[in-house]
Design an enzyme around this catalytic site. Structure first.
Site, PDB file in Angstrom:
ATOM      1  N   GLY A 185       0.790  -1.225   0.000  1.00 28.26           N
ATOM      2  CA  GLY A 185       0.000   0.000   0.000  1.00 28.26           C
ATOM      3  C   GLY A 185       0.820   1.272   0.000  1.00 28.26           C
ATOM      4  CB  THR A 202       3.899   6.867   1.664  1.00 30.36           C
ATOM      5  OG1 THR A 202       5.287   6.548   1.541  1.00 30.36           O
ATOM      6  CG2 THR A 202       3.739   8.018   2.642  1.00 30.36           C
ATOM      7  CB  SER A 214       5.802  22.107   4.969  1.00 31.77           C
ATOM      8  OG  SER A 214       5.241  22.197   3.678  1.00 31.77           O
ATOM      9  CE1 TYR A 215       1.050  21.838   1.242  1.00 29.43           C
ATOM     10  CE2 TYR A 215       3.364  21.276   0.994  1.00 29.43           C
ATOM     11  CZ  TYR A 215       2.261  22.004   0.590  1.00 29.43           C
ATOM     12  OH  TYR A 215       2.370  22.897  -0.437  1.00 29.43           O
ATOM     13  N   GLY A 224       3.960  18.666   9.127  1.00 25.83           N
ATOM     14  CA  GLY A 224       4.087  19.267  10.444  1.00 25.83           C
ATOM     15  C   GLY A 224       2.837  19.982  10.899  1.00 25.83           C
ATOM     16  CD  GLU A 251      -2.061  17.182   6.558  1.00 30.81           C
ATOM     17  OE1 GLU A 251      -2.004  15.970   6.865  1.00 30.81           O
ATOM     18  OE2 GLU A 251      -2.143  17.573   5.380  1.00 30.81           O
ATOM     19  N   GLY A 272      10.743  17.434   5.661  1.00 29.99           N
ATOM     20  CA  GLY A 272      10.801  17.054   4.256  1.00 29.99           C
ATOM     21  C   GLY A 272      10.895  15.554   4.060  1.00 29.99           C
ATOM     22  CG  ASP A 305       5.995   9.830  -2.896  1.00 31.43           C
ATOM     23  OD1 ASP A 305       5.116  10.209  -3.686  1.00 31.43           O
ATOM     24  OD2 ASP A 305       5.806   9.704  -1.677  1.00 31.43           O
ATOM     25  CG  HIS A 328     -27.747  28.869  -2.685  1.00 31.80           C
ATOM     26  ND1 HIS A 328     -26.806  29.672  -2.106  1.00 31.80           N
ATOM     27  CD2 HIS A 328     -28.832  28.867  -1.858  1.00 31.80           C
ATOM     28  CE1 HIS A 328     -27.290  30.156  -0.976  1.00 31.80           C
ATOM     29  NE2 HIS A 328     -28.521  29.679  -0.796  1.00 31.80           N
TER      30      HIS A 328
END
Length: 452
Positions: free
Chosen positions: A38, A40, A177-178, A180, A182, A261, A302, A435
């Site tokens: 699966g 990451t 960043s993303y 950290g 979250e 990173g 990745d 709407h």
């Protein structure tokens, strides 16, 4: 030696889908996975983290019950139950991927670490396998910076923190960043004191400054301490906890998360035996068709440095399958990148930001709208953030957009679809959306375009 038509190294997002397509085309395939099926997303990324985010959101909403006229009483966190729920999401998905692969006709599944002997042959344990087509889908892992003392303290990464079944007293996070951010909001909502340390001048450095600053306000409003523009000079472990020495100050916490990173898993594949070229950061260099410098070897996901998301990995599979099996000529460079940051409210993003567009030489038109003026956000009591769109004044094409607001990860797709269709912003401006939704505001936002 066992021979196949194709070998796929890694059972992350792109691998199983490609195995299925090749199998359906009558080819023999070997899929090699060294650890968890699966990749990451399933094991240490999207699925467990978003399950944890959902629990944190439930706790946050419960505490806000009075805002909606709902009496909830004292809200407590059972972290063992939270962690068990996230773990079940992961293990169910992991077993689903493995069972799917093992049920495919003409597909052989092997477990172990694969290393190249030459450009067509790999060794897994004591066995050799060979194929004229090899697809590398080896993913990445947390990058740990060379901070003095860091290797001597018990730090967490995204892989280990998703298994944590307790709430830290004080979680210090290196990296704004993303990943950290979250975990910062998530654990603050679970009850931890949280400090985020970011070397750069702004959080989420790739975003426009107005978006970055709005993200910071959202986090600080929840009691998260944010320190930007500071150097990390060292880390030590003592009786008071883990101390991070910064430029001009220090912060001590009970736990440390390193979220600075990612790096590709390319350093132990024997790629030096193949001629496959890597860039300076260790990513596999690929062409527009995702083939490496060696004919017959492709890189997906990745590890190729062309996208660090589950959806880009899946698109890598789609491009390779279309070109090899369907006679098409799909290119990575045709891809319009969209992504999301899953704090609450989420940030949905597509294409260029304002600063990036100006740097690229576009004559830019920009429009924004605060979520306080979005009816759906007001009705939900979730009015933080804003919407933003960036347009090329000459071509009238949308260059990019952002929604930092409730439903932003979903509502951004209206713009993403328009950009993929290659139409001018007029098409979206004259659409008649439903709407009450967040997406219904795009035509209104576009009507407010002005020179940057």
């Amino acid at each position: 030696m066992k021979t196949f038509d194709a070998i796929i190294i890694g059972a992350g997002q792109a691998g199983p889908s490609l195995a299925e397509r090749l199998s359906q085309a009558g080819q023999t395939v070997c899929v090699v996975e060294r650890k968890f099926f699966g990749g990451t997303c399933v094991n240490t990324g999207c699925m467990p983290t978003k399950a944890l985010v959902a629990s944190a959101y439930a706790a946050h909403l419960a505490r806000r019950g009075a805002d909606f006229g709902v009496v909830t009483g004292d809200v407590r966190i059972d972290m063992k139950a939270v962690a068990a729920r996230a773990h079940k999401v992961t293990t169910d998905a992991r077993s689903g991927v493995e069972n799917w692969l093992r049920g495919m006709k003409t597909v052989t599944v092997m477990t172990g670490h694969a290393r190249f002997q030459n450009a067509t042959t790999l060794q897994i344990g004591d066995e050799l396998i060979s194929a004229p087509k090899i697809f590398l889908n080896v993913g990445g892992r947390a990058s740990v910076p060379p901070v003095p003392g860091l290797t001597d303290v018990p730090y967490l990464t995204n892989s280990s923190i998703v298994t944590l079944d307790r709430v830290p007293e004080h979680l210090v996070i290196l990296g704004g960043s993303y990943i950290g951010l979250e975990f910062a909001q998530m654990y603050r909502r679970f009850g931890a004191q949280v400090t985020v340390v970011e070397k750069g001048a702004h959080l989420v450095a790739r975003e426009d400054v107005d978006i970055s600053e709005a993200i910071r306000r959202i986090l600080e409003d929840e009691g998260i301490s944010v320190r930007t523009g500071v150097d990390i000079n060292g880390v030590s472990h003592g009786g008071d906890g883990i101390t991070v020495r910064l430029s001009g100050s220090e912060v001590t916490g009970s736990d440390l998360l390193v979220a600075t990173g990612r790096r590709p898993n390319t350093d132990d594949l024997g790629l030096d035996q193949t001629g496959v070229k890597l860039d300076a950061r260790g990513y596999i260099e690929v062409g527009d068709d995702l083939q490496t410098s060696v004919p017959g070897i492709w890189a997906m996901g990745d590890c190729n440095g062309r996208g660090a998301f589950t959806h880009t990995a899946f698109n890598d599979f789609e491009i390779i399958a279309a070109n090899l099996l369907d006679g098409e000529n799909r290119k990575v460079s045709d891809r319009i990148l969209g992504y999301a940051l899953y704090i609450d409210p989420p940030l949905g993003r597509v294409g260029m930001g304002e600063a990036e567009a100006e740097k690229a030489g576009h004559r830019v038109l920009v429009s924004t709208r605060p979520m306080t003026r979005v009816g759906r956000a007001v009705e939900k009591g979730e009015t933080k953030g804003f919407m933003k769109v960036v347009v090329d004044a000459d071509s009238r094409k949308i260059l990019g957009a952002a929604i930092l607001g409730t439903g932003g990860d979903e509502a951004i797709h209206g713009v993403l679809d328009m950009m993929n269709a290659g139409v001018t912003f007029d098409v979206l401006q004259w659409a008649v959306p439903i709407h009450p939704t967040v997406s219904e505001l795009w035509p209104t936002v576009l009507k407010g375009l002005k020179p940057a």
